[in-house]
Motif scaffolding. Structure first.
Motif, short mmCIF file in Angstrom:
data_model
loop_
_atom_site.label_atom_id
_atom_site.label_comp_id
_atom_site.label_asym_id
_atom_site.label_seq_id
_atom_site.Cartn_x
_atom_site.Cartn_y
_atom_site.Cartn_z
N THR A 178 0.84 -1.20 0.00
CA THR A 178 0.00 0.00 0.00
C THR A 178 0.87 1.24 0.00
OG1 THR A 178 -0.12 0.04 2.39
CG2 THR A 178 -1.83 -1.20 1.25
N ALA A 179 0.29 2.31 -0.48
CA ALA A 179 1.00 3.59 -0.52
C ALA A 179 0.96 4.23 0.86
CB ALA A 179 0.37 4.51 -1.55
N PHE A 180 2.00 4.92 1.15
CA PHE A 180 2.10 5.63 2.42
C PHE A 180 1.54 7.02 2.20
CE2 PHE A 180 4.44 8.00 5.71
CZ PHE A 180 4.12 7.23 6.81
N GLY A 181 0.25 7.21 2.52
CA GLY A 181 -0.43 8.47 2.25
C GLY A 181 -0.51 9.36 3.47
N PRO A 182 -1.19 10.52 3.30
CA PRO A 182 -1.32 11.47 4.41
C PRO A 182 -2.06 10.90 5.61
CG PRO A 182 -1.94 12.50 2.32
CD PRO A 182 -1.73 11.04 2.05
N ALA A 183 -3.06 10.05 5.38
CA ALA A 183 -3.81 9.47 6.49
C ALA A 183 -2.92 8.54 7.31
CB ALA A 183 -5.03 8.73 5.97
N THR A 184 -2.11 7.75 6.64
CA THR A 184 -1.20 6.85 7.34
C THR A 184 -0.15 7.65 8.11
OG1 THR A 184 -1.51 5.25 5.57
CG2 THR A 184 0.33 4.87 7.06
N ALA A 185 0.38 8.71 7.50
CA ALA A 185 1.36 9.54 8.17
C ALA A 185 0.76 10.19 9.41
CB ALA A 185 1.89 10.61 7.21
#
Length: 112
Positions: free
Chosen positions: A2-9
């Motif tokens: 999965t991509a490391f997006g703003p929500a994950t950050a």
């Protein structure tokens, strides 16, 4: 994957803040019972000062890496200036560290 997006950050940052806050709160709660004048606390204080003095001596007298290219007289001179500024400023740590760092940078820049 999965991509490391703003929500994950944001989730990672919030989790890190929560974990840090938990341990800090626990430390504050437990520190109320510490006797800072006791023998154990004084021993840890002395041991930490001894380790710090050893590390600083190592950096000044037997440096490694790029610091080894700067002469001993420059390193010791900056240390003396920093300690003198510390005591002349009524034991202000910020002024002592800043004076030593600035004098080291100026001398190292002028000589090399």
């Amino acid at each position: 994957m999965t991509a490391f997006g703003p929500a994950t950050a944001a989730l990672v940052v919030i989790a890190a803040i929560a974990a840090t806050a938990l341990w800090r709160a626990l430390g504050v709660f437990l520190a109320r019972r510490l006797d800072t004048k006791g023998a154990v606390f004084r021993w840890f204080s002395f041991a930490s000062f001894a380790v710090l003095a050893g590390l600083l001596s190592r950096l000044l007298i037997l440096p490694s890496g790029d610091l080894a290219t700067i002469g001993l007289e420059v390193r010791l001179g900056a240390a003396v200036i920093g300690v003198a500024a510390f005591y002349l400023s009524r034991r202000n740590l910020l002024i002592g560290v800043a004076s030593g760092t600035i004098s080291f940078a100026v001398a190292a820049g002028a000589l090399g």
